[in-house]
Design an enzyme around this catalytic site. Structure first.
Site, PDB file in Angstrom:
ATOM      1  N   LYS A 177       1.008  -0.932   0.061  1.00  0.00           N
ATOM      2  CA  LYS A 177       0.165  -0.076  -0.075  1.00  0.00           C
ATOM      3  C   LYS A 177       0.705   1.329  -0.177  1.00  0.00           C
ATOM      4  O   LYS A 177       1.376   1.561   1.331  1.00  0.00           O
ATOM      5  CB  LYS A 177      -0.433  -0.017   1.048  1.00  0.00           C
ATOM      6  CG  LYS A 177      -1.774   1.050   0.965  1.00  0.00           C
ATOM      7  CD  LYS A 177      -2.585   1.302   2.902  1.00  0.00           C
ATOM      8  CE  LYS A 177      -1.808   2.619   3.540  1.00  0.00           C
ATOM      9  NZ  LYS A 177      -2.081   4.160   2.801  1.00  0.00           N
ATOM     10  N   GLY A 228       6.055   4.625   8.765  1.00  0.00           N
ATOM     11  CA  GLY A 228       5.965   5.899   8.804  1.00  0.00           C
ATOM     12  C   GLY A 228       5.704   6.502  10.081  1.00  0.00           C
ATOM     13  O   GLY A 228       6.834   6.494  10.417  1.00  0.00           O
ATOM     14  N   SER A 229       4.880   7.965  10.682  1.00  0.00           N
ATOM     15  CA  SER A 229       5.434   8.406  11.828  1.00  0.00           C
ATOM     16  C   SER A 229       5.284   7.162  12.906  1.00  0.00           C
ATOM     17  O   SER A 229       4.320   6.099  13.312  1.00  0.00           O
ATOM     18  CB  SER A 229       4.057   9.471  11.509  1.00  0.00           C
ATOM     19  OG  SER A 229       2.846   9.276  12.430  1.00  0.00           O
ATOM     20  N   THR A 230       5.449   8.043  13.999  1.00  0.00           N
ATOM     21  CA  THR A 230       5.498   6.933  15.106  1.00  0.00           C
ATOM     22  C   THR A 230       3.988   6.655  16.012  1.00  0.00           C
ATOM     23  O   THR A 230       3.070   5.434  16.498  1.00  0.00           O
ATOM     24  CB  THR A 230       6.267   7.966  16.431  1.00  0.00           C
ATOM     25  OG1 THR A 230       7.934   7.832  15.456  1.00  0.00           O
ATOM     26  CG2 THR A 230       6.170   6.726  17.879  1.00  0.00           C
ATOM     27  N   THR A 232       1.381   6.719  13.811  1.00  0.00           N
ATOM     28  CA  THR A 232       0.449   6.209  13.080  1.00  0.00           C
ATOM     29  C   THR A 232       0.385   4.624  13.799  1.00  0.00           C
ATOM     30  O   THR A 232       0.147   3.997  13.799  1.00  0.00           O
ATOM     31  CB  THR A 232       0.847   6.032  11.484  1.00  0.00           C
ATOM     32  OG1 THR A 232       0.579   6.943  11.297  1.00  0.00           O
ATOM     33  CG2 THR A 232      -0.152   4.854  10.811  1.00  0.00           C
ATOM     34  N   GLY A 233       2.035   4.381  13.698  1.00  0.00           N
ATOM     35  CA  GLY A 233       3.040   2.826  14.045  1.00  0.00           C
ATOM     36  C   GLY A 233       2.282   2.153  15.666  1.00  0.00           C
ATOM     37  O   GLY A 233       1.805   1.047  15.485  1.00  0.00           O
ATOM     38  N   CYS A 284      13.518  10.489   7.234  1.00  0.00           N
ATOM     39  CA  CYS A 284      13.944   9.566   8.382  1.00  0.00           C
ATOM     40  C   CYS A 284      14.744   9.881   9.358  1.00  0.00           C
ATOM     41  O   CYS A 284      15.032  10.526  10.478  1.00  0.00           O
ATOM     42  CB  CYS A 284      12.804   8.099   8.738  1.00  0.00           C
ATOM     43  SG  CYS A 284      14.233   7.728   7.671  1.00  0.00           S
ATOM     44  N   GLU A 380       9.352  15.828  16.136  1.00  0.00           N
ATOM     45  CA  GLU A 380       9.893  16.027  15.157  1.00  0.00           C
ATOM     46  C   GLU A 380       9.541  16.815  13.282  1.00  0.00           C
ATOM     47  O   GLU A 380       8.088  16.975  13.308  1.00  0.00           O
ATOM     48  CB  GLU A 380       9.823  14.650  14.047  1.00  0.00           C
ATOM     49  CG  GLU A 380      10.141  14.145  12.983  1.00  0.00           C
ATOM     50  CD  GLU A 380      10.348  12.789  12.374  1.00  0.00           C
ATOM     51  OE1 GLU A 380       8.668  12.188  12.603  1.00  0.00           O
ATOM     52  OE2 GLU A 380      10.451  12.475  11.416  1.00  0.00           O
TER      53      GLU A 380
HETATM   54  P1  NAD Z   1       2.457   8.146   8.150  1.00  0.00           P
HETATM   55  O1  NAD Z   1       2.735   7.437   9.096  1.00  0.00           O
HETATM   56  O2  NAD Z   1       0.947   9.502   8.205  1.00  0.00           O
HETATM   57  O3  NAD Z   1       1.864   7.354   6.810  1.00  0.00           O
HETATM   58  C1  NAD Z   1       2.725   6.415   6.784  1.00  0.00           C
HETATM   59  C2  NAD Z   1       1.469   5.215   5.389  1.00  0.00           C
HETATM   60  O4  NAD Z   1       0.656   4.554   6.237  1.00  0.00           O
HETATM   61  C3  NAD Z   1       0.782   5.526   4.695  1.00  0.00           C
HETATM   62  O5  NAD Z   1       0.576   5.176   3.766  1.00  0.00           O
HETATM   63  C4  NAD Z   1      -0.496   6.071   5.470  1.00  0.00           C
HETATM   64  O6  NAD Z   1      -1.270   5.834   4.031  1.00  0.00           O
HETATM   65  C5  NAD Z   1      -1.104   4.898   6.114  1.00  0.00           C
HETATM   66  N1  NAD Z   1      -1.288   4.998   6.908  1.00  0.00           N
HETATM   67  C6  NAD Z   1      -1.809   5.869   7.689  1.00  0.00           C
HETATM   68  N2  NAD Z   1      -2.804   5.939   8.700  1.00  0.00           N
HETATM   69  C7  NAD Z   1      -2.851   4.298   8.518  1.00  0.00           C
HETATM   70  C8  NAD Z   1      -3.719   4.077   9.829  1.00  0.00           C
HETATM   71  N3  NAD Z   1      -4.132   4.268  10.639  1.00  0.00           N
HETATM   72  N4  NAD Z   1      -2.948   2.141   9.429  1.00  0.00           N
HETATM   73  C9  NAD Z   1      -2.602   1.940   8.360  1.00  0.00           C
HETATM   74  N5  NAD Z   1      -2.105   2.273   7.948  1.00  0.00           N
HETATM   75  C10 NAD Z   1      -2.166   4.068   7.860  1.00  0.00           C
HETATM   76  O7  NAD Z   1       3.366   8.989   7.647  1.00  0.00           O
HETATM   77  P2  NAD Z   1       4.078   9.703   6.455  1.00  0.00           P
HETATM   78  O8  NAD Z   1       3.747  10.835   7.335  1.00  0.00           O
HETATM   79  O9  NAD Z   1       3.937   9.134   5.046  1.00  0.00           O
HETATM   80  O10 NAD Z   1       5.664   9.421   6.925  1.00  0.00           O
HETATM   81  C11 NAD Z   1       6.222  10.331   8.111  1.00  0.00           C
HETATM   82  C12 NAD Z   1       7.116   9.897   8.636  1.00  0.00           C
HETATM   83  O11 NAD Z   1       7.652   8.786   8.842  1.00  0.00           O
HETATM   84  C13 NAD Z   1       7.685  10.551   9.441  1.00  0.00           C
HETATM   85  O12 NAD Z   1       7.931  10.330  10.788  1.00  0.00           O
HETATM   86  C14 NAD Z   1       9.397  10.013   9.135  1.00  0.00           C
HETATM   87  O13 NAD Z   1       9.447  10.318   9.999  1.00  0.00           O
HETATM   88  C15 NAD Z   1       8.618   8.656   9.272  1.00  0.00           C
HETATM   89  N6  NAD Z   1       9.586   7.360   8.596  1.00  0.00           N
HETATM   90  C16 NAD Z   1      10.435   6.857   9.284  1.00  0.00           C
HETATM   91  C17 NAD Z   1      11.499   5.958   8.296  1.00  0.00           C
HETATM   92  C18 NAD Z   1      11.923   5.078   9.350  1.00  0.00           C
HETATM   93  O14 NAD Z   1      12.578   3.932   8.109  1.00  0.00           O
HETATM   94  N7  NAD Z   1      12.021   4.373  10.610  1.00  0.00           N
HETATM   95  C19 NAD Z   1      11.536   6.397   7.172  1.00  0.00           C
HETATM   96  C20 NAD Z   1      11.093   7.523   6.412  1.00  0.00           C
HETATM   97  C21 NAD Z   1       9.162   7.743   7.341  1.00  0.00           C
END
Ligand code: NAD
Length: 478
Positions: A177, A228-230, A232-233, A284, A380
């Site tokens: 996705k 993605g973001s913490t 959402t994680g 990131c 961040e």
């Molecule tokens: P995000 O968490 O908004 O979205 C990431 C993905 O998750 C997208 O595909 C989004 O559609 C999906 N998503 C959103 N809500 C969801 C849910 N409830 N359940 C499952 N999936 C969902 O992050 P972003 O804004 O796309 O990316 C930026 C963030 O990612 C920053 O915090 C950055 O530091 C982090 N990041 C981390 C790494 C790493 O390797 N540690 C690498 C790149 C980015």
């Protein structure tokens, strides 16, 4: 039905489900961050579309997991070659949907191909633990099943390949996705490689905010690999708990860099600048807090500001642009709010006012020694806004660098490697670089400590996250 392969800027991109191009009744617009014009539309998948993708992946699993690993390696390499053969189409699309300059987009596609090839060369875990007179004890890697791979928008292609490569090599099938902000390059990639894989081994589904939660809750998915973001994680982890899915979480960072007084200031300023502002700061592992020793603080700050004035900011599609807009309106709003907060608090902010106008542009902004409890230090920023922080002793720098919930990366800059290694051993981040930053490789494990993530990507340790282990214990005949 449009053929999504005819034109890289085709308005109607298709999902890849069960080896076929699939459109949906509902569509989402993808916006060019430099112009705010609609670049194309992508399917907004329904629950039925997701069910079809998961069912296709489940159906493909027995065959793919039984495919000899040499063949799976060859498929990864062939996928990389297809990507490289289309690097110019892919990079143009990536710039249009993400905003990054063409040179960075080309670098990302090249790195994505390199990652697939590098991953193809890794060995699966397992081996003989004991071979004694009494018994033979061995472990064998087994794939987990269907992997749900969720990618962010900052490096859509590269970070998806961090997942696809090891998932497929280990014998899993995948439902990928992309971020709704940056789905186009991955959809084009899907069409490029579709015929290299048995139908259903790789599926790519696109949709809005509902699709991620559907995927992480889907009972047919065995593992979720999320970047993605913490914030959402945490939701992903909660959702995965219902069916005890395996998870890998690569999350946010607030990486400190510590600059000791013995550095060659002029030599490192460009490196520090690009480590903070490359990809418009949306990395990131960007430098997000720059701690500079008091003895060189003013000189380094002034050199950084002077360097920033030489950098060309604009539409990433224009040759020569070095920094593009940030990737979406939400991100620009967050950054404007952070900059406004710095100004409201009376911190010295060096950078132009964010003007109105088309494009999600945020100026390169340096905040001069704000307090440690300021939002710009604690949050961040994920954009081209960097706080510079003055310190007096390395003990103090270490203590301040280690504060916070994030612990993804860190860097130390010093002419004295021994001193730098001593400092590195006291930093709590998942990766610490000395006299460079952001060096990653398909062979080097990468991941966050604390709330920057769970698990690792890359290297044998990253591959291990896509495998279960079967232990076979054979009692030998007396
Ligand atoms: P995000 O968490 O908004 O979205 C990431 C993905 O998750 C997208 O595909 C989004 O559609 C999906 N998503 C959103 N809500 C969801 C849910 N409830 N359940 C499952 N999936 C969902 O992050 P972003 O804004 O796309 O990316 C930026 C963030 O990612 C920053 O915090 C950055 O530091 C982090 N990041 C981390 C790494 C790493 O390797 N540690 C690498 C790149 C980015």
């Amino acid at each position: 039905m449009n053929d999504p392969m005819n034109d890289p800027m085709s308005d109607d991109a298709a999902m890849l489900i069960g080896g076929a191009a699939v459109f949906a009744d509902e569509r989402l617009a993808v916006v060019d961050p430099a112009t705010e014009a609609i670049v194309a539309h992508v399917p907004d998948a329904s629950p039925g579309d997701l069910d079809a993708a998961v069912a296709a992946a489940r159906a493909a699993f027995p065959g793919w997991s039984a495919t000899p690993i040499a063949s799976r390696r060859a498929v990864l390499e062939a996928m990389a070659d297809r990507m490289l053969a289309d690097i110019h189409g892919l990079k143009r699309l990536l710039t249009r949907e993400q905003g990054k300059p063409l040179a960075e987009a080309e670098g990302e596609i090249g790195a994505a191909a390199h990652w697939l090839k590098g991953t193809a060369a890794l060995e699966l875990p397992g081996g003989v633990i004991e071979d004694s007179a009494d018994r033979l004890v061995e472990t064998q890697a087994v794939p987990l099943g269907v992997v749900g791979a969720i990618a962010p928008w900052n490096f859509p292609m590269l970070l998806a390949m961090f997942k696809l490569g090891p998932a497929l090599l280990a014998g899993n099938t995948v439902v990928l996705k992309p971020s709704p902000f940056t789905p186009l390059t991955l959809l084009r990639f899907g069409m490029l490689v579709a015929d290299l894989l048995p139908p259903g081994v790789l599926n790519i589904v696109t949709g809005g905010d509902r699709l991620g939660p559907w995927l992480t809750a889907h009972p047919g998915v065995d593992k979720v690999s999320f970047t993605g973001s913490t914030e959402t994680g945490r939701k992903v982890m909660r959702s995965a708990a219902a069916t005890l899915k395996r998870i890998t979480l690569e999350l946010g960072g607030n990486d400190p860099a510590i600059v000791m007084p013995d550095v060659d200031v002029d030599a490192i300023v460009p490196q520090l600048f690009w480590a903070a502002f490359g990809n418009a700061g949306q990395v990131c592992i960007a430098i997000k807090r720059l701690y500079v020793h008091a003895a060189i603080y003013d000189r380094l700050r002034d050199a950084l500001v002077a360097y920033a004035a030489t950098v060309r900011i604009g539409d990433g599609a224009t040759e020569g642009t070095q920094i593009g807009p940030v990737a979406n309106a939400d991100q620009r709003a967050r950054l404007r709010d952070l900059i406004a907060d710095c100004k409201a608090q009376g911190y010295r902010v060096i950078g132009d006012d964010p003007g109105e106008g088309p494009g999600f542009f945020v100026p390169v902004t340096i905040v001069d020694n704000p307090p440690d409890d300021s939002r710009i230090v604690q949050e961040e920023q994920f954009g081209p806004v960097l706080p510079l922080l003055r310190f007096d002793t390395s003990d103090e720098a270490v203590a301040r660098a280690n504060v916070g919930d994030y612990a993804l990366g860190a860097s130390i800059w010093s002419a004295d490697d021994g001193q730098a290694r001593t400092i590195a051993a006291r930093l709590t981040s998942g990766t610490v670089w000395i006299n460079e930053v952001q060096h990653l490789s398909p062979r080097i494990p990468f991941g966050g400590q604390r709330q920057s993530g769970i698990g690792l990507e890359n290297g044998p340790e990253g591959l291990r996250e896509y495998c279960g282990l079967r232990t076979i214990i054979t009692r030998k005949h007396g």
